[in-house]
Scaffold this active site. Structure first.
Site, PDB file in Angstrom:
ATOM      1  N   ASP A  16       0.799  -1.602  -0.168  1.00  0.00           N
ATOM      2  CA  ASP A  16      -0.013  -0.219  -0.030  1.00  0.00           C
ATOM      3  C   ASP A  16       0.999   1.284   0.403  1.00  0.00           C
ATOM      4  O   ASP A  16       2.380   0.736   0.309  1.00  0.00           O
ATOM      5  CB  ASP A  16      -0.735   0.081   1.257  1.00  0.00           C
ATOM      6  CG  ASP A  16      -2.265   1.194   1.629  1.00  0.00           C
ATOM      7  OD1 ASP A  16      -2.453   1.401  -0.094  1.00  0.00           O
ATOM      8  OD2 ASP A  16      -1.946   1.585   2.425  1.00  0.00           O
ATOM      9  N   ASP A  18      -0.592   5.187   1.208  1.00  0.00           N
ATOM     10  CA  ASP A  18      -0.874   5.873   2.017  1.00  0.00           C
ATOM     11  C   ASP A  18      -0.706   5.240   3.670  1.00  0.00           C
ATOM     12  O   ASP A  18      -1.462   4.566   3.571  1.00  0.00           O
ATOM     13  CB  ASP A  18      -1.356   7.103   1.797  1.00  0.00           C
ATOM     14  CG  ASP A  18      -1.615   7.989   0.247  1.00  0.00           C
ATOM     15  OD1 ASP A  18      -0.931   8.700   0.190  1.00  0.00           O
ATOM     16  OD2 ASP A  18      -1.392   7.270  -0.538  1.00  0.00           O
ATOM     17  N   ASP A 192      -2.116  -0.133   6.032  1.00  0.00           N
ATOM     18  CA  ASP A 192      -2.196   0.108   6.889  1.00  0.00           C
ATOM     19  C   ASP A 192      -4.210   0.168   7.830  1.00  0.00           C
ATOM     20  O   ASP A 192      -4.406   0.892   8.317  1.00  0.00           O
ATOM     21  CB  ASP A 192      -1.714   1.369   7.241  1.00  0.00           C
ATOM     22  CG  ASP A 192      -2.558   2.667   6.296  1.00  0.00           C
ATOM     23  OD1 ASP A 192      -2.394   2.347   5.593  1.00  0.00           O
ATOM     24  OD2 ASP A 192      -2.844   3.661   6.986  1.00  0.00           O
TER      25      ASP A 192
END
Length: 257
Positions: A16, A18, A192
């Protein structure tokens, strides 16, 4: 949850962006990409034979801009866009989002701190600078799509996003794993957000490694505390994988003398 194991040469690495590779910022454009991160990703891509992909909610052209000069295999908008290792781009036809965009823009006009992001096939309403408006944003976005089964509402970190239904990061990772150079490798995915859970659900049943970045409940069996911790883990992996061929070569030379 435990710390993730060291990466092996047969890994297929999915990351991922961001909150995983870079720290979150107040607006999508305010993030900072450390120059050493770009070099590190380039090195790892070579070490894994090209089996490294970025899987993000951002559009692929934004990922390319932040990670220039790299043009990695990527999934953008949670899989709406996907560029494979050969550079071929697949992109879902965008649905009619005019009504969604109108609602989001009116809400942002009435409430300072809200930010509307129009993507290729999605509309995102960010409320990081106005966290008290979470319920207002959710209710408005949900109401506009409640009777449109072709659309779904995705809730990420301080963002509500309307996107095509049935497309997610897990579907994108599964597609990568059916193609070279990812096929036959051990999938590893770090993310996240709640939007990354579909990816975790794909890699772990394949015998792969799922890594939750930051706090919060997750399907993932491994955890790293921050993007900085992700960077350090990837850096260690690069160094160990780079040293391994040298050590093997030195051992071969020793046996031949």
């Amino acid at each position: 949850m435990t710390a993730p194991p060291q990466l092996t040469p047969d890994a297929a690495l999915f990351l991922d962006f961001d909150g995983t590779l870079v720290a979150l910022a107040e607006t999508p454009e305010a993030i900072e990409v450390p120059p050493q991160l770009v070099a590190l990703l380039g090195d790892l891509s070579k070490l894994f034979g090209g089996a490294l992909a970025v899987v993000s909610g951002r559009q692929i052209d934004a990922l390319d801009r932040f990670l220039a000069p790299l043009r990695l295999p990527s999934a953008g908008e949670h899989g709406v866009q996907r560029r494979n290792a050969a550079g071929h781009m697949q992109e879902q036809k965008p649905p009619d989002l005019d009504a969604v965009l109108d609602v989001a823009n009116k809400l942002a006009g009435a409430h300072p701190g809200l930010l509307v992001e129009r993507k290729h096939a999605a509309v995102a309403l960010h409320y990081r600078m106005a966290p008290d408006l979470e319920a207002v944003c959710r209710d408005a976005m949900w109401a506009i799509i409640a009777h449109q089964p072709q659309l779904e509402l995705l809730h990420g970190k301080f963002v509500f996003e309307v996107k095509p239904a049935g497309i997610n990061k897990g579907v994108a990772i599964d597609a990568f794993m059916r193609e070279p150079p990812f096929a036959g490798r051990v999938p590893v995915f770090a993310g996240d957000d709640t939007t990354d859970e579909t990816g975790f659900a794909v890699v772990q049943p394949r015998g792969g490694i799922a890594i939750k970045v930051g706090s919060g409940p997750s399907l993932a069996m491994h955890r790293l505390e921050s993007p900085r911790a992700v960077f350090e883990w990837l850096l260690q992996a690069r160094d160990l994988l780079t040293q391994a061929p040298r050590q093997a070569s030195a051992a071969d030379e020793g046996r031949n003398t």
